[in-house]
Write an enzyme that holds these catalytic residues in place. Structure first.
Site, short mmCIF file in Angstrom:
data_model
loop_
_atom_site.label_atom_id
_atom_site.label_comp_id
_atom_site.label_asym_id
_atom_site.label_seq_id
_atom_site.Cartn_x
_atom_site.Cartn_y
_atom_site.Cartn_z
CD GLU A 1 31.62 15.60 -8.62
OE1 GLU A 1 31.64 14.92 -7.59
OE2 GLU A 1 30.67 15.61 -9.41
CG HIS B 1 28.43 7.03 -4.84
ND1 HIS B 1 28.06 6.54 -6.07
CD2 HIS B 1 28.91 8.27 -5.08
CE1 HIS B 1 28.32 7.44 -7.01
NE2 HIS B 1 28.84 8.51 -6.43
CG HIS C 1 25.58 11.53 -12.23
ND1 HIS C 1 26.11 10.32 -11.86
CD2 HIS C 1 26.06 12.41 -11.33
CE1 HIS C 1 26.87 10.47 -10.78
NE2 HIS C 1 26.85 11.74 -10.44
CG ASP D 1 28.27 14.56 -2.92
OD1 ASP D 1 27.35 15.31 -3.29
OD2 ASP D 1 28.99 13.92 -3.71
CG ASP E 1 26.32 16.92 -7.20
OD1 ASP E 1 26.52 16.61 -6.03
OD2 ASP E 1 26.76 16.27 -8.18
CG HIS F 1 28.43 14.84 -12.79
ND1 HIS F 1 27.22 15.46 -12.56
CD2 HIS F 1 28.97 14.65 -11.56
CE1 HIS F 1 27.05 15.62 -11.25
NE2 HIS F 1 28.12 15.15 -10.61
NE ARG G 1 32.49 13.97 -3.79
CZ ARG G 1 32.43 12.85 -3.08
NH1 ARG G 1 33.50 12.09 -2.95
NH2 ARG G 1 31.31 12.47 -2.48
CD GLU H 1 29.58 17.57 -6.53
OE1 GLU H 1 29.36 16.94 -5.47
OE2 GLU H 1 29.23 17.16 -7.65
CE1 TYR I 1 36.81 11.19 -1.90
CE2 TYR I 1 37.99 11.00 -3.99
CZ TYR I 1 36.95 11.53 -3.24
OH TYR I 1 36.07 12.41 -3.82
CG ASP J 1 -2.07 -0.96 1.10
OD1 ASP J 1 -2.29 -1.46 -0.01
OD2 ASP J 1 -2.71 -1.25 2.13
CG HIS K 1 35.65 11.01 -8.33
ND1 HIS K 1 35.59 12.35 -8.61
CD2 HIS K 1 35.93 10.92 -7.00
CE1 HIS K 1 35.80 13.04 -7.51
NE2 HIS K 1 36.03 12.20 -6.51
N1 GLY Z 1 26.51 13.45 -5.73
C1 GLY Z 1 26.94 12.63 -6.78
C2 GLY Z 1 28.07 13.22 -7.48
O1 GLY Z 1 28.71 14.11 -6.97
O2 GLY Z 1 28.36 12.86 -8.59
MN MN Z 2 28.63 15.50 -8.59
MN MN Z 3 27.99 15.34 -5.38
#
Ligand code: GLY
Ligand code: MN
Ligand code: MN
Length: 474
Positions: free
Chosen positions: A416, A260, A382, A277, A288, A375, A437, A439, A420, A54, A371
């Site tokens: 960003e 993540h 994304h 983040d 973001d 993006h 990080r 960003e 690490y 439900d 990474h």
């Molecule tokens: N929050 C996801 C990224 O920074 O790509």
């Molecule tokens: Mn991002």
């Molecule tokens: Mn992010």
């Protein structure tokens, strides 16, 4: 740095849909399809998804559908008929019919009549007429345009509608003989944000920045990650954002090295960094932001050393973000600074790599920076859009990847970089378990970029000042 006041974030009073914006986008799609020889485009919204008995997951429209309609109810579908005869409807909405009983339980529905006038469609029908209307609309049309093979349910619906058209074959009706993927056209439109979108994205960014300020100010050693997350979620909703744009990452100590990591139960201890983040979605648009700050309010010397490297990498990437350069230019700029920093700190062994060029050529930095630096950002965090030029037919045989896309004004992207550093014997111990990080969100302009998320401090001294002020007795 001043935190934005509540009143400066309040939403504008007018909430009427921007009919002309959505109609203009539909006209552009119709014009593009006419230039391809016509046909019918079909864009459904997202399905509702059961969470458990439900209870559905919070409903979120499909981004492509919303981009072309501004309509956020479920069970809706847009048809754009680029082969419609003069005077025939070209933009047709299917949506839920009014239903007094269902509306008592679930709330207001526009219904086809009000949806047509409020959102500016040429025609609108109830969703339960889709299976009778679609074969009629598709009859005699040359081609179908939709998100080809992206959803088994949609592919099956299309097969049924085409079957229904073909069943009329004996009366001389012909079915479309070609199907084209509609998404590349829509992706390229969505990649360049119009003024309406940029306005919403700037507001989303300001709300998210306020949320980060609030979380930094509230953080004390001993708090759990979810308590810090609560400060973010409160701020998003307090200022009218509908939801987080993605699962909030609130990572204390070594958890920051998990890219993540979802906000959990861990305690932010004295001496830990906290990486957040997290950002909101406002009126269909994502923001973001990542900030990394000390739980105690003071960076340790080792934390500050790495923080300054990441911040310098971000500055280099920001300087490299402008119209006319490759999408990869900010990443290359950030990698160079990070690689130099990894050598300078001895995190990468200086006896094994003679220069920063060696570190880059051997990709040795990827152990600590795995990474990319950004993006596309937009309706989806994304966001859609190719990162490389589409291969020309003549190049299609080549094994080499096509060149990166060139940045153009009104593209929006994140910047960003991070580092690490997990505990490892070959890494100096003072840097163990530090994850950082930083960003921000940027709009590409002719000569640079506009950072829309800088209402939250980014310099280490400014972060410490905000946290100090938050702790000062009133
Ligand atoms: N929050 C996801 C990224 O920074 O790509
Ligand atoms: Mn991002
Ligand atoms: Mn992010």
């Amino acid at each position: 740095m001043d935190q934005p006041t509540d009143s400066s974030l309040h939403r504008p009073a007018a909430d009427a849909p921007a009919i002309d914006v959505y109609r203009g986008r539909r006209e552009r799609v119709l014009a593009a399809l006419r230039a391809m020889g016509g046909g019918v485009a079909i864009v459904p919204t997202a399905p509702e998804v059961l969470r458990n008995r439900d209870t559905d997951y919070a409903y979120r429209h499909d981004s492509y559908f919303y981009y072309l309609t501004g309509f956020s109810e479920p069970e809706a579908l847009l048809v754009l008929d680029a082969s419609a005869a003069a005077g025939e409807p070209a933009a047709i909405l299917f949506c839920r019919a009014r239903n007094v009983e269902r509306e008592t339980w679930e709330g207001f529905r526009y219904g086809p009549d009000a949806a047509r006038t409020t959102f500016g469609f040429d025609a609108a029908f109830a969703s339960d007429e889709i299976d009778t209307q679609l074969p009629r609309i598709l009859a005699g049309k040359p081609a179908l345009h939709y998100a080809l093979a992206s959803s088994a349910a949609l592919d099956e619906q299309v097969r049924r509608w085409l079957d229904a058209v073909r069943a009329q074959g004996r009366s001389g009706v012909t079915a479309p003989t070609a199907a084209h993927d509609l998404l590349p056209l829509l992706d390229d439109m969505r990649l360049f944000k119009d003024a309406h979108e940029l306005d919403i994205m700037r507001r989303a960014a300001r709300i998210s920045a306020a949320a980060h300020c609030r979380a930094m100010a509230a953080c004390r050693p001993g708090m759990r990650e979810y308590e810090i997350e609560a400060e973010l979620l409160y701020t998003f909703r307090k200022h009218g954002a509908q939801a987080p744009a993605y699962g909030s990452i609130v990572a204390a100590g070594a958890n920051a090295c998990v890219l993540h990591y979802p906000a959990g139960n861990a305690i932010a201890r004295e001496g830990d960094l906290v990486l957040i983040d997290a950002a909101c979605e406002l009126d269909g648009y994502a923001s973001d932001i990542t900030r990394t700050f000390p739980a105690s309010g003071r960076f340790t010397p080792a934390q500050r050393e790495l923080y300054e490297i990441v911040l310098a990498a971000q500055k280099a990437a920001i300087d490299a973000t402008r119209a006319g350069v490759s999408f990869d230019a900010p990443h290359e700029a950030a990698v160079r600074v990070l690689a130099q920093g990894l050598l300078d700190t001895g995190i990468i062994d200086r006896t094994q790599f003679s220069s920063v060029d060696d570190v880059i050529a051997e990709r040795a930095y990827t152990r600590f920076y795995m990474h990319r630096t950004g993006h596309w950002l937009g309706m989806d965090v994304h966001d859609c859009g190719d990162y490389r030029e589409r291969a020309a037919a003549a190049d299609a045989q080549s094994d080499a990847a096509p060149p990166w896309r060139t940045l153009r004004p009104a593209m929006t992207l994140t910047i960003e970089p991070g580092l690490y550093v997990r505990a490892a014997e070959d890494v100096p111990e003072r840097y163990w378990d530090i994850g950082i990080r930083i960003e921000d969100d940027a709009i590409v302009t002719e000569h640079g970029c506009e950072l829309i998320t800088r209402d939250v401090p980014v310099e280490a001294d400014e972060i410490e000042a905000l946290m100090r002020e938050a702790r000062a007795p009133a």
